[in-house]
Design a protein around this motif. Structure first.
Motif, PDB file in Angstrom:
ATOM      1  N   VAL A 275       8.523  16.109 -28.487  1.00  0.00           N
ATOM      2  CA  VAL A 275       8.591  15.102 -29.541  1.00  0.00           C
ATOM      3  C   VAL A 275       9.826  14.225 -29.358  1.00  0.00           C
ATOM      4  CG1 VAL A 275       8.876  14.742 -32.031  1.00  0.00           C
ATOM      5  CG2 VAL A 275       7.252  16.455 -31.188  1.00  0.00           C
ATOM      6  N   ARG A 276      10.963  14.853 -29.119  1.00  0.00           N
ATOM      7  CA  ARG A 276      12.221  14.102 -28.956  1.00  0.00           C
ATOM      8  C   ARG A 276      12.144  13.173 -27.741  1.00  0.00           C
ATOM      9  NH1 ARG A 276      17.144  13.856 -32.040  1.00  0.00           N
ATOM     10  NH2 ARG A 276      18.808  13.427 -30.595  1.00  0.00           N
ATOM     11  N   THR A 277      11.615  13.682 -26.639  1.00  0.00           N
ATOM     12  CA  THR A 277      11.493  12.891 -25.408  1.00  0.00           C
ATOM     13  C   THR A 277      10.520  11.737 -25.606  1.00  0.00           C
ATOM     14  OG1 THR A 277      12.001  14.846 -24.100  1.00  0.00           O
ATOM     15  CG2 THR A 277      10.962  13.008 -22.943  1.00  0.00           C
ATOM     16  N   HIS A 278       9.380  12.019 -26.229  1.00  0.00           N
ATOM     17  CA  HIS A 278       8.408  10.964 -26.500  1.00  0.00           C
ATOM     18  C   HIS A 278       9.036   9.857 -27.334  1.00  0.00           C
ATOM     19  CE1 HIS A 278       5.470   9.003 -29.150  1.00  0.00           C
ATOM     20  NE2 HIS A 278       4.797   8.874 -28.030  1.00  0.00           N
ATOM     21  N   GLU A 279       9.752  10.241 -28.367  1.00  0.00           N
ATOM     22  CA  GLU A 279      10.376   9.264 -29.264  1.00  0.00           C
ATOM     23  C   GLU A 279      11.327   8.345 -28.492  1.00  0.00           C
ATOM     24  OE1 GLU A 279      11.156   7.182 -32.670  1.00  0.00           O
ATOM     25  OE2 GLU A 279       9.630   8.717 -32.393  1.00  0.00           O
ATOM     26  N   LEU A 280      12.157   8.920 -27.672  1.00  0.00           N
ATOM     27  CA  LEU A 280      13.127   8.131 -26.909  1.00  0.00           C
ATOM     28  C   LEU A 280      12.430   7.216 -25.899  1.00  0.00           C
ATOM     29  CD1 LEU A 280      16.079   7.511 -26.018  1.00  0.00           C
ATOM     30  CD2 LEU A 280      15.748   9.292 -24.304  1.00  0.00           C
ATOM     31  N   LEU A 281      11.566   7.783 -25.073  1.00  0.00           N
ATOM     32  CA  LEU A 281      10.933   6.994 -24.018  1.00  0.00           C
ATOM     33  C   LEU A 281       9.995   5.937 -24.592  1.00  0.00           C
ATOM     34  CD1 LEU A 281      10.147   9.748 -21.351  1.00  0.00           C
ATOM     35  CD2 LEU A 281      12.163   8.287 -21.531  1.00  0.00           C
ATOM     36  N   SER A 282       9.218   6.301 -25.594  1.00  0.00           N
ATOM     37  CA  SER A 282       8.268   5.334 -26.142  1.00  0.00           C
ATOM     38  C   SER A 282       8.965   4.214 -26.912  1.00  0.00           C
ATOM     39  CB  SER A 282       7.219   6.021 -27.018  1.00  0.00           C
ATOM     40  OG  SER A 282       7.798   6.550 -28.175  1.00  0.00           O
ATOM     41  N   SER A 283      10.102   4.503 -27.537  1.00  0.00           N
ATOM     42  CA  SER A 283      10.793   3.429 -28.260  1.00  0.00           C
ATOM     43  C   SER A 283      11.318   2.369 -27.291  1.00  0.00           C
ATOM     44  CB  SER A 283      11.913   3.981 -29.138  1.00  0.00           C
ATOM     45  OG  SER A 283      12.948   4.523 -28.359  1.00  0.00           O
ATOM     46  N   GLU A 284      11.771   2.777 -26.121  1.00  0.00           N
ATOM     47  CA  GLU A 284      12.202   1.807 -25.106  1.00  0.00           C
ATOM     48  C   GLU A 284      11.022   0.953 -24.658  1.00  0.00           C
ATOM     49  OE1 GLU A 284      13.797   4.427 -22.131  1.00  0.00           O
ATOM     50  OE2 GLU A 284      15.790   4.439 -23.030  1.00  0.00           O
ATOM     51  N   PHE A 285       9.884   1.587 -24.457  1.00  0.00           N
ATOM     52  CA  PHE A 285       8.666   0.907 -24.020  1.00  0.00           C
ATOM     53  C   PHE A 285       8.187  -0.061 -25.110  1.00  0.00           C
ATOM     54  CE2 PHE A 285       3.984   1.097 -23.175  1.00  0.00           C
ATOM     55  CZ  PHE A 285       4.006   0.504 -21.929  1.00  0.00           C
ATOM     56  N   THR A 286       8.207   0.398 -26.353  1.00  0.00           N
ATOM     57  CA  THR A 286       7.776  -0.427 -27.479  1.00  0.00           C
ATOM     58  C   THR A 286       8.650  -1.672 -27.608  1.00  0.00           C
ATOM     59  OG1 THR A 286       6.901   1.491 -28.651  1.00  0.00           O
ATOM     60  CG2 THR A 286       7.437  -0.435 -29.994  1.00  0.00           C
ATOM     61  N   ARG A 287       9.965  -1.502 -27.453  1.00  0.00           N
ATOM     62  CA  ARG A 287      10.872  -2.662 -27.531  1.00  0.00           C
ATOM     63  C   ARG A 287      10.562  -3.679 -26.435  1.00  0.00           C
ATOM     64  NH1 ARG A 287      14.609   1.250 -28.984  1.00  0.00           N
ATOM     65  NH2 ARG A 287      15.441   1.448 -26.885  1.00  0.00           N
ATOM     66  N   LEU A 288      10.292  -3.210 -25.236  1.00  0.00           N
ATOM     67  CA  LEU A 288       9.955  -4.114 -24.134  1.00  0.00           C
ATOM     68  C   LEU A 288       8.684  -4.899 -24.453  1.00  0.00           C
ATOM     69  CD1 LEU A 288      10.189  -5.233 -21.236  1.00  0.00           C
ATOM     70  CD2 LEU A 288       8.973  -3.175 -20.465  1.00  0.00           C
ATOM     71  N   LEU A 289       7.656  -4.216 -24.915  1.00  0.00           N
ATOM     72  CA  LEU A 289       6.394  -4.887 -25.206  1.00  0.00           C
ATOM     73  C   LEU A 289       6.531  -5.861 -26.373  1.00  0.00           C
ATOM     74  CD1 LEU A 289       3.840  -1.970 -24.773  1.00  0.00           C
ATOM     75  CD2 LEU A 289       4.436  -3.767 -23.141  1.00  0.00           C
ATOM     76  N   LYS A 290       7.311  -5.479 -27.364  1.00  0.00           N
ATOM     77  CA  LYS A 290       7.501  -6.331 -28.543  1.00  0.00           C
ATOM     78  C   LYS A 290       8.084  -7.689 -28.154  1.00  0.00           C
ATOM     79  CE  LYS A 290       9.070  -6.081 -33.293  1.00  0.00           C
ATOM     80  NZ  LYS A 290       9.739  -5.292 -34.308  1.00  0.00           N
ATOM     81  N   LYS A 291       8.945  -7.703 -27.139  1.00  0.00           N
ATOM     82  CA  LYS A 291       9.523  -8.971 -26.656  1.00  0.00           C
ATOM     83  C   LYS A 291       8.436  -9.925 -26.164  1.00  0.00           C
ATOM     84  CE  LYS A 291      13.870  -6.953 -25.046  1.00  0.00           C
ATOM     85  NZ  LYS A 291      14.651  -6.601 -23.853  1.00  0.00           N
ATOM     86  N   HIS A 292       7.290  -9.351 -25.791  1.00  0.00           N
ATOM     87  CA  HIS A 292       6.172 -10.146 -25.281  1.00  0.00           C
ATOM     88  C   HIS A 292       5.040 -10.248 -26.292  1.00  0.00           C
ATOM     89  CE1 HIS A 292       7.877 -10.447 -21.222  1.00  0.00           C
ATOM     90  NE2 HIS A 292       8.379  -9.259 -21.501  1.00  0.00           N
ATOM     91  N   GLY A 293       5.325  -9.833 -27.537  1.00  0.00           N
ATOM     92  CA  GLY A 293       4.352  -9.966 -28.606  1.00  0.00           C
ATOM     93  C   GLY A 293       3.209  -8.975 -28.582  1.00  0.00           C
ATOM     94  N   LEU A 294       3.409  -7.841 -27.925  1.00  0.00           N
ATOM     95  CA  LEU A 294       2.347  -6.841 -27.822  1.00  0.00           C
ATOM     96  C   LEU A 294       2.766  -5.511 -28.432  1.00  0.00           C
ATOM     97  CD1 LEU A 294       1.179  -7.269 -24.107  1.00  0.00           C
ATOM     98  CD2 LEU A 294      -0.005  -8.067 -26.156  1.00  0.00           C
ATOM     99  N   SER A 295       1.787  -4.783 -28.917  1.00  0.00           N
ATOM    100  CA  SER A 295       2.004  -3.392 -29.312  1.00  0.00           C
ATOM    101  C   SER A 295       1.644  -2.503 -28.119  1.00  0.00           C
ATOM    102  CB  SER A 295       1.106  -3.031 -30.503  1.00  0.00           C
ATOM    103  OG  SER A 295      -0.258  -2.989 -30.092  1.00  0.00           O
ATOM    104  N   ASP A 296       2.010  -1.239 -28.196  1.00  0.00           N
ATOM    105  CA  ASP A 296       1.653  -0.291 -27.132  1.00  0.00           C
ATOM    106  C   ASP A 296       0.133  -0.254 -26.937  1.00  0.00           C
ATOM    107  OD1 ASP A 296       4.301   0.224 -27.849  1.00  0.00           O
ATOM    108  OD2 ASP A 296       4.128   2.375 -27.577  1.00  0.00           O
ATOM    109  N   ALA A 297      -0.595  -0.183 -28.048  1.00  0.00           N
ATOM    110  CA  ALA A 297      -2.055  -0.084 -27.981  1.00  0.00           C
ATOM    111  C   ALA A 297      -2.675  -1.348 -27.385  1.00  0.00           C
ATOM    112  CB  ALA A 297      -2.624   0.189 -29.368  1.00  0.00           C
ATOM    113  N   GLN A 298      -2.160  -2.508 -27.766  1.00  0.00           N
ATOM    114  CA  GLN A 298      -2.680  -3.756 -27.199  1.00  0.00           C
ATOM    115  C   GLN A 298      -2.454  -3.799 -25.695  1.00  0.00           C
ATOM    116  OE1 GLN A 298      -0.431  -6.401 -29.715  1.00  0.00           O
ATOM    117  NE2 GLN A 298      -2.229  -6.909 -30.946  1.00  0.00           N
ATOM    118  N   TYR A 299      -1.254  -3.415 -25.272  1.00  0.00           N
ATOM    119  CA  TYR A 299      -0.940  -3.382 -23.843  1.00  0.00           C
ATOM    120  C   TYR A 299      -1.886  -2.430 -23.125  1.00  0.00           C
ATOM    121  CZ  TYR A 299       1.692  -2.519 -19.544  1.00  0.00           C
ATOM    122  OH  TYR A 299       2.063  -2.385 -18.228  1.00  0.00           O
ATOM    123  N   ASN A 300      -2.115  -1.266 -23.710  1.00  0.00           N
ATOM    124  CA  ASN A 300      -3.006  -0.279 -23.102  1.00  0.00           C
ATOM    125  C   ASN A 300      -4.420  -0.849 -22.944  1.00  0.00           C
ATOM    126  OD1 ASN A 300      -4.147   3.059 -24.043  1.00  0.00           O
ATOM    127  ND2 ASN A 300      -3.872   2.194 -22.017  1.00  0.00           N
TER     128      ASN A 300
END
Length: 168
Positions: A40-65
Motif C-alpha cells: 500500500v505504501r509503495t503503491h501510494e508513493l509510486l502512483s502519486s508520482e505517475f498521477t502528477r505527471l499525467l495531470k500535467k497533460h490533462g489526463l487521469s491514470d485511467a484515461q491514460y490506461n
C-alpha cells in the motif's frame, strides 16, 4: 534472517523497513500484514508520482490506461473490451470514454451491422499525447526502479503476480 533487496542478509528489526519509516513502535501483527502495508505504501508513493505527471497533460491514470490500450490494439475496440484490459477496474467506463471523446482523444462510431455496438478508436490527437508522454513515463519508471537490477525486477513482478493469485 530476512531477504534484503540490497542483496545482503540482515536481521529483521524495527530500525529498518516500513516500521521505522512510519514510526511504528510495536511489531506488525504478522509478516503478511507488513507485506500488505508495504504494498500500500509503495503503491501510494509510486502512483502519486505517475498521477502528477499525467495531470500535467490533462489526463487521469485511467484515461491514460484506456488510450494505451487503444494504441496497443491498433484498431477500434468496444467499450467493454477496453474495460476488460484496464489495470484498475472501471465501474463507469462509458463516462471515461465520454471524457476522452470530449477532449477529442478518441472517437466513437456505431456499427453499421448492429446499432447497439459502438466502436472506440484513438484519434490523431490521442496518439500525439501518448507519443508526447512515452519518454517522460519511461523516464519516471526508470527513476522509480533505478535501485533494482533486471533479475530483481523479474522476481518482484513474479512475486506481485503470485500475490494476486493466492493458493487455497
Amino acid at each position: 534472517m530476512e531477504y534484503n533487496w540490497g542483496m545482503t542478509k540482515q536481521p529483521h528489526n524495527q530500525e529498518t523497513g516500513l516500521a521505522a519509516e512510519i514510526g511504528k513502535r510495536n511489531p506488525f501483527t504478522s509478516l503478511r500484514q507488513e507485506a500488505f502495508l508495504n504494498l500500500v505504501r509503495t503503491h501510494e508513493l509510486l502512483s502519486s508520482e505517475f498521477t502528477r505527471l499525467l495531470k500535467k497533460h490533462g489526463l487521469s491514470d485511467a484515461q491514460y490506461n484506456a488510450l494505451r490500450i487503444l494504441r496497443g490494439e491498433a484498431k477500434p475496440m468496444q467499450t467493454y473490451q477496453i474495460a476488460e484490459r484496464m489495470i484498475t477496474s472501471q465501474t463507469d467506463i462509458s463516462r471515461l470514454v465520454d471524457r476522452l471523446e470530449a477532449n477529442e482523444l478518441v472517437e466513437r462510431e456505431r456499427s453499421a451491422e448492429d446499432r447497439r455496438v459502438v466502436w472506440v478508436s484513438l484519434t490523431s490527437k490521442g496518439r500525439a499525447i501518448l507519443k508526447k508522454l512515452d519518454k517522460p513515463v519511461g523516464d519516471l519508471h526508470e527513476t522509480q526502479f533505478a535501485g533494482f537490477n533486471d533479475d530483481q525486477l523479474k522476481t518482484l513482478s513474479k512475486l506481485l503476480f503470485a500475490a494476486r493469485k493466492p493458493k487455497a
